[in-house]
Write a protein that holds these residues in place. Structure first.
Motif, short mmCIF file in Angstrom:
data_model
loop_
_atom_site.label_atom_id
_atom_site.label_comp_id
_atom_site.label_asym_id
_atom_site.label_seq_id
_atom_site.Cartn_x
_atom_site.Cartn_y
_atom_site.Cartn_z
N LEU A 109 -2.22 12.73 0.44
CA LEU A 109 -3.25 12.59 -0.60
C LEU A 109 -3.08 11.31 -1.40
O LEU A 109 -4.07 10.69 -1.81
CB LEU A 109 -3.19 13.79 -1.54
CG LEU A 109 -3.84 15.10 -1.08
CD1 LEU A 109 -3.49 16.24 -2.04
CD2 LEU A 109 -5.35 14.93 -1.00
N GLU A 110 -1.82 10.93 -1.63
CA GLU A 110 -1.57 9.79 -2.51
C GLU A 110 -1.55 8.46 -1.77
O GLU A 110 -1.59 7.40 -2.40
CB GLU A 110 -0.25 9.98 -3.26
CG GLU A 110 -0.29 11.11 -4.26
CD GLU A 110 0.85 11.06 -5.25
OE1 GLU A 110 1.78 10.27 -5.03
OE2 GLU A 110 0.81 11.80 -6.24
N LEU A 111 -1.47 8.49 -0.44
CA LEU A 111 -1.39 7.23 0.29
C LEU A 111 -2.60 6.32 0.05
O LEU A 111 -2.42 5.12 -0.22
CB LEU A 111 -1.23 7.50 1.79
CG LEU A 111 0.19 7.79 2.26
CD1 LEU A 111 0.20 8.10 3.75
CD2 LEU A 111 1.12 6.62 1.97
N PRO A 112 -3.84 6.83 0.12
CA PRO A 112 -4.98 5.92 -0.10
C PRO A 112 -4.96 5.26 -1.48
O PRO A 112 -5.19 4.05 -1.59
CB PRO A 112 -6.20 6.85 0.05
CG PRO A 112 -5.72 7.94 0.94
CD PRO A 112 -4.29 8.16 0.54
N LEU A 163 8.40 7.07 -1.66
CA LEU A 163 7.09 6.77 -2.21
C LEU A 163 7.04 7.05 -3.72
O LEU A 163 6.44 6.29 -4.48
CB LEU A 163 6.02 7.59 -1.49
CG LEU A 163 4.57 7.22 -1.78
CD1 LEU A 163 4.30 5.76 -1.42
CD2 LEU A 163 3.62 8.12 -1.02
N ALA A 164 7.69 8.14 -4.14
CA ALA A 164 7.72 8.46 -5.57
C ALA A 164 8.45 7.38 -6.36
O ALA A 164 8.03 7.01 -7.47
CB ALA A 164 8.38 9.82 -5.78
N ALA A 223 2.12 -4.54 -3.78
CA ALA A 223 2.73 -4.91 -2.50
C ALA A 223 3.93 -4.01 -2.19
O ALA A 223 4.12 -3.58 -1.05
CB ALA A 223 3.16 -6.38 -2.53
N ILE A 224 4.73 -3.70 -3.21
CA ILE A 224 5.89 -2.82 -3.01
C ILE A 224 5.44 -1.43 -2.58
O ILE A 224 6.00 -0.83 -1.65
CB ILE A 224 6.73 -2.74 -4.30
CG1 ILE A 224 7.32 -4.11 -4.65
CG2 ILE A 224 7.84 -1.70 -4.16
CD1 ILE A 224 7.99 -4.17 -6.00
N VAL A 225 4.39 -0.91 -3.24
CA VAL A 225 3.89 0.42 -2.90
C VAL A 225 3.34 0.43 -1.48
O VAL A 225 3.58 1.37 -0.71
CB VAL A 225 2.80 0.85 -3.91
CG1 VAL A 225 2.12 2.13 -3.44
CG2 VAL A 225 3.40 1.05 -5.29
#
Length: 516
Positions: free
Chosen positions: A266-269, A349-350, A366-368
């Motif tokens: 869910l959080e990737l986009p 990711l968190a 960019a890091i994310v």
């Protein structure tokens, strides 16, 4: 649940399906932008999952492989973070952002290892689980130092990092052991199973928050607490409470694992959405450049892990020539397998998402993006490759647990039989009761001594038939009480009472049949 059911049919691992479900849910407008703050993700998921993993990890095996575990959970994390930082800096990131990225993607994920690595041989699974329990703490220390460096609040120096490590690890372990002792003493005095399990649910969060209060490693506090309780709790907690505890935590860990991977999807986009601008640039970093960094970082992680595992093994082999150490040696094929099983997950990711959003960290997007790329590539590519790598590694089957299980059962029955006459006298049991129990124990012991692999041995045949007949009778009794309820002869409360008794007996016999 749906993902776990579909995964075998699709011949992919459940986390990959759950990740895809999360991505598909973002197509529904109401789910777009749904997510949790990174700190909330760490607080809600990490303590519970790490606690259950530490409760079900073999402390003896951790001690046996402690040197390799500590090298992987500390040295390997720092080296990986440094290599990633060097690669990212060479491709365009400034040193502060590069070190933050390195800290985010350096640790393996305990949740991903537990979900994807079930087919691993016992030794590799134990080492990976133990490594994943500790290395988050190492990575978070590196992340904290790197965050301050990127904001211009200080320089990265060896004494500073070493001091942070020592305080974080010792402080976290001390808090975890203290909380474990307090909760054990409380559990000794709680007779109500429901209240006892409520205390169990709170335990990892108390340890986590307690370590956070003194700025020590909250991860290590949870792990130390879980390991302490797994060692000391068996004789302090009632069987009924323990049975309920296992049921609660098994379901909770299953649901949390699934929810965590769906949440990542869910959080990737939204995580990578900030990378896109009308100019196709990410805060000064061209999209193509960030993709190149992502691929380079992912390859660097795998190579670094394999190189460190191989080099450290040969260094230890050269320094320590004891016969015991030689028994612990493994092959380079096994190290390739461990490299493939070194998954990155939601914790990475968190960590990336927890970077403050603002001009202080201009390369945050960019890091994310790079972290999200590494997480997805790890779960998908390594998850799909792992079964083939396990077969290729050709690790000999480990029968030690099966042998120890037989020893434990045999010894327990023998010592119980020795104590049987004395115990019968103490409670005033009739001779008929004594002989009945003795015959049952003798039958069981005879089957164990014969070995349950000997399907033709009379004792084994009788034991299997006895278990099967008892299970059939339980099914018949359950059908009878349900019929009595339907005929309004008994109340639903009576049905539930008898059903609980039958269920407990069926579970016991089912476990017994599985080990035969």
């Amino acid at each position: 649940m749906v993902g776990s059911l579909l995964a075998p049919r699709l011949r992919v691992t459940p986390p990959v399906v759950l990740l895809a479900f999360g991505l598909l849910l973002t197509l529904v407008p109401v789910f777009r932008g749904v997510g949790l703050p990174p700190e909330t993700v760490l607080l809600l998921f990490l303590p519970a999952l790490l606690y259950w993993e530490s409760l079900t990890t073999s402390l003896r095996e951790i001690r046996r492989f402690i040197r390799g575990i500590m090298l992987s959970s500390t040295l390997l994390v720092v080296v990986t973070a440094g290599v990633v930082a060097a690669v990212a800096h060479a491709l365009g990131l400034d040193w502060g952002s590069a070190w933050i990225l390195g800290a985010a993607v350096a640790p393996t994920d305990a949740t991903a290892v537990a979900s994807l690595g079930k087919a691993l041989p016992r030794r590799q699974m134990t080492v990976l689980r133990a490594e994943s329990l500790v290395n988050d703490g190492t990575a978070l220390v590196v992340y904290g130092v790197a965050l301050g460096f990127a904001a211009g609040e200080g320089e990265i120096s060896l004494p500073l990092v070493a001091g942070e490590f020592v305080y974080s690890f010792l402080g976290g372990a001390a808090v975890g052991l203290a909380v474990g002792w307090v909760m054990l003493e409380a559990r000794r005095r709680i007779e109500n199973a429901m209240a006892g399990n409520a205390a169990t649910v709170l335990t990892p969060f108390i340890a986590f928050l307690g370590a956070e209060l003194i700025h020590a490693s909250a991860v290590l506090a949870v792990v130390a607490c879980g390991l302490y309780l797994s060692r000391t709790a068996p004789l302090a907690i009632s069987a009924y409470t323990r049975q309920q505890t296992v049921a609660v935590w098994s379901l909770a860990s299953f649901m949390l694992n699934g929810a965590l991977f769906v949440l990542v999807g869910l959080e990737l986009p939204s995580a990578v959405g900030g990378l896109w601008t009308t100019a196709g640039r990410a805060n000064g970093q061209a999209l193509g450049q960030v993709v190149l960094i992502s691929v380079a970082v992912y390859v660097a992680i795998l190579i670094t892990r394999l190189v460190v595992l191989v080099v450290s093994a040969y260094v230890i082999r050269a320094v320590d020539r004891r016969p015991y150490q030689r028994q612990l040696r493994t092959t380079n094929r096994a190290r390739v397998m461990s490299t493939t099983a070194g998954f990155r997950g939601a914790v990475s990711l968190a960590v990336a998402l927890s970077i403050p959003d603002g001009g202080q960290y201009p390369e945050r997007n960019a890091i994310v993006f790079v972290t999200a790329f590494v997480v997805v590539a790890s779960l998908v590519l390594q998850g799909m490759a792992l079964p083939k790598v396990i077969r290729w590694a050709r690790i000999p089957e480990d029968t030690k647990i099966v042998e120890e299980l037989a020893i434990a059962k045999r010894t327990a029955i023998e010592e119980a039989c020795e104590a049987l006459p004395r115990l019968a006298r103490e409670i005033g049991a009739d001779d008929e009761v004594l002989e009945r129990i003795r015959s049952e124990y003798d039958e069981r012991l005879e089957a164990l001594n014969a070995g349950f692999d000997d399907h033709e041995h009379p004792a084994v045949v009788r034991t299997r038939q006895y278990t099967q007949l008892r299970l059939e009778l339980i099914a018949r009794k359950r059908a009878t009480v349900v019929r009595l309820r339907d005929e309004k002869t008994i109340d639903d409360t009576v049905l539930r009472t008898i059903q609980n008794e039958l269920d407990a007996e069926e579970v016991r016999l089912g476990h017994q049949r599985e080990t035969e």
